[in-house]
Design a protein around this motif. Sequence first.
Motif, mmCIF file in Angstrom:
data_model
loop_
_atom_site.group_PDB
_atom_site.id
_atom_site.type_symbol
_atom_site.label_atom_id
_atom_site.label_comp_id
_atom_site.label_asym_id
_atom_site.label_seq_id
_atom_site.Cartn_x
_atom_site.Cartn_y
_atom_site.Cartn_z
ATOM 1 N N PHE A 211 40.421 36.195 -16.627
ATOM 2 C CA PHE A 211 39.315 35.663 -17.421
ATOM 3 C C PHE A 211 37.979 36.037 -16.780
ATOM 4 C CE2 PHE A 211 42.071 32.738 -19.752
ATOM 5 C CZ PHE A 211 43.119 32.576 -18.877
ATOM 6 N N TYR B 145 34.157 34.243 -17.037
ATOM 7 C CA TYR B 145 33.338 33.150 -17.538
ATOM 8 C C TYR B 145 31.876 33.444 -17.202
ATOM 9 C CZ TYR B 145 37.537 30.148 -17.935
ATOM 10 O OH TYR B 145 38.753 29.601 -18.265
ATOM 11 N N GLN C 236 28.037 31.449 -16.672
ATOM 12 C CA GLN C 236 27.355 30.167 -16.494
ATOM 13 C C GLN C 236 25.854 30.395 -16.555
ATOM 14 O OE1 GLN C 236 27.750 28.187 -12.650
ATOM 15 N NE2 GLN C 236 27.518 26.180 -13.612
ATOM 16 N N GLN D 208 24.135 24.666 -16.954
ATOM 17 C CA GLN D 208 25.200 24.511 -17.945
ATOM 18 C C GLN D 208 26.558 24.694 -17.274
ATOM 19 O OE1 GLN D 208 24.824 26.752 -21.568
ATOM 20 N NE2 GLN D 208 22.594 26.605 -21.576
ATOM 21 N N GLY D 209 27.601 24.296 -17.991
ATOM 22 C CA GLY D 209 28.958 24.555 -17.541
ATOM 23 C C GLY D 209 29.363 25.986 -17.818
ATOM 24 N N LEU D 210 30.554 26.343 -17.353
ATOM 25 C CA LEU D 210 31.056 27.703 -17.558
ATOM 26 C C LEU D 210 31.561 27.855 -18.995
ATOM 27 C CD1 LEU D 210 31.229 27.249 -14.419
ATOM 28 C CD2 LEU D 210 33.074 28.930 -14.436
ATOM 29 N N LEU E 294 33.756 30.645 -21.582
ATOM 30 C CA LEU E 294 34.636 31.808 -21.585
ATOM 31 C C LEU E 294 33.942 32.996 -22.252
ATOM 32 C CD1 LEU E 294 37.537 32.824 -20.944
ATOM 33 C CD2 LEU E 294 38.080 32.293 -23.332
ATOM 34 N N LYS F 296 39.136 37.238 -22.155
ATOM 35 C CA LYS F 296 40.365 36.984 -21.413
ATOM 36 C C LYS F 296 41.358 38.116 -21.657
ATOM 37 C CE LYS F 296 42.173 34.211 -25.219
ATOM 38 N NZ LYS F 296 42.416 32.840 -25.725
ATOM 39 N N GLU G 17 25.140 33.640 -14.107
ATOM 40 C CA GLU G 17 26.158 33.834 -13.080
ATOM 41 C C GLU G 17 27.496 34.059 -13.778
ATOM 42 O OE1 GLU G 17 26.303 30.855 -10.020
ATOM 43 O OE2 GLU G 17 27.372 32.221 -8.676
ATOM 44 N N PHE H 27 31.717 34.578 -13.433
ATOM 45 C CA PHE H 27 32.881 34.249 -12.619
ATOM 46 C C PHE H 27 34.118 34.925 -13.194
ATOM 47 C CE2 PHE H 27 31.234 30.903 -9.882
ATOM 48 C CZ PHE H 27 30.124 30.454 -10.567
ATOM 49 N N SER I 49 44.690 33.163 -13.649
ATOM 50 C CA SER I 49 45.413 31.944 -13.975
ATOM 51 C C SER I 49 46.905 32.148 -13.781
ATOM 52 C CB SER I 49 45.150 31.550 -15.427
ATOM 53 O OG SER I 49 45.859 30.375 -15.759
ATOM 54 N N SER J 61 43.767 27.841 -12.640
ATOM 55 C CA SER J 61 42.947 29.028 -12.441
ATOM 56 C C SER J 61 42.318 29.044 -11.062
ATOM 57 C CB SER J 61 41.839 29.077 -13.496
ATOM 58 O OG SER J 61 42.365 29.309 -14.779
ATOM 59 N N PHE K 1 39.095 30.782 -9.207
ATOM 60 C CA PHE K 1 37.846 31.443 -9.537
ATOM 61 C C PHE K 1 37.322 32.246 -8.347
ATOM 62 C CE2 PHE K 1 36.629 29.694 -13.654
ATOM 63 C CZ PHE K 1 37.527 28.658 -13.777
#
Lengths: 111, 115
Positions: free
Chosen positions: A34, A36, A38, A42-44, A46, A49, A88, A90, A94, A99, A101
């Motif tokens: 994956f 991701y 960011q 904020q959160g990560l 997707l 994948k 950023e 990542f 998985s 997962s 990172f």
Amino acid sequence: AQSVTQLGSHVSVSEGALVLLRCNYSSSVPPYLFWYVQYPNQGLQLLLKYTTGATLVKGINGFEAEFKKSETSFHLTKPSAHMSDAAEYFCAVSERGKSTFGDGTTLTVKP
Amino acid sequence: DAGVIQSPRHEVTEMGQEVTLRCKPISGHNSLFWYRQTMMRGLELLIYFNNNVPIDDSGMPEDRFSAKMPNASFSTLKIQPSEPRDSAVYFCASSSDRGMYNEQFFGPGTRLTVL
């Protein structure tokens, strides 16, 4: 045990230039991979994948990544950077629902 | 779908106080993850639940940290007593393992500052 290495904690490109963010992984089983993104405060989210099938995976915002088993790599690319791509990124592998990172790569886009 | 919900979004507390962070996963997801993100350490997995059962808590830093998941729609991460070095952004994420993909959906995070 699975692991992820992102080469380069900071990458800087000019607007319109190629974006290449590198990711190498190790996994004891066929991996799910994956990317991701960011954005600040904020959160990560997707981006894309890889599970099985086609090794070239297309994601949102014009990004794509190619799974190369022989090189254990899953590098992220975008042909032409946009200012809004600054964030950023990542890489993650998985295995069995969990997962791992990478440390992340901060992408800066210069006007 | 509302996505993963975390509360509070910001928490400022004094050293020694108890802190409780809350998370509501996406409905139907049966895996839940707590992460901590700092500049120094990056993104660290603290604990992972599957079907409300803790599967891997090897990332929990010490006994001051505890996490619970009393039902499929709610989880808490508690720090007691809190210390300045606990200051970080704490993320909750959920995923479904009914499919093959295991991608995680992240909440917006709780920014914790311990003075």
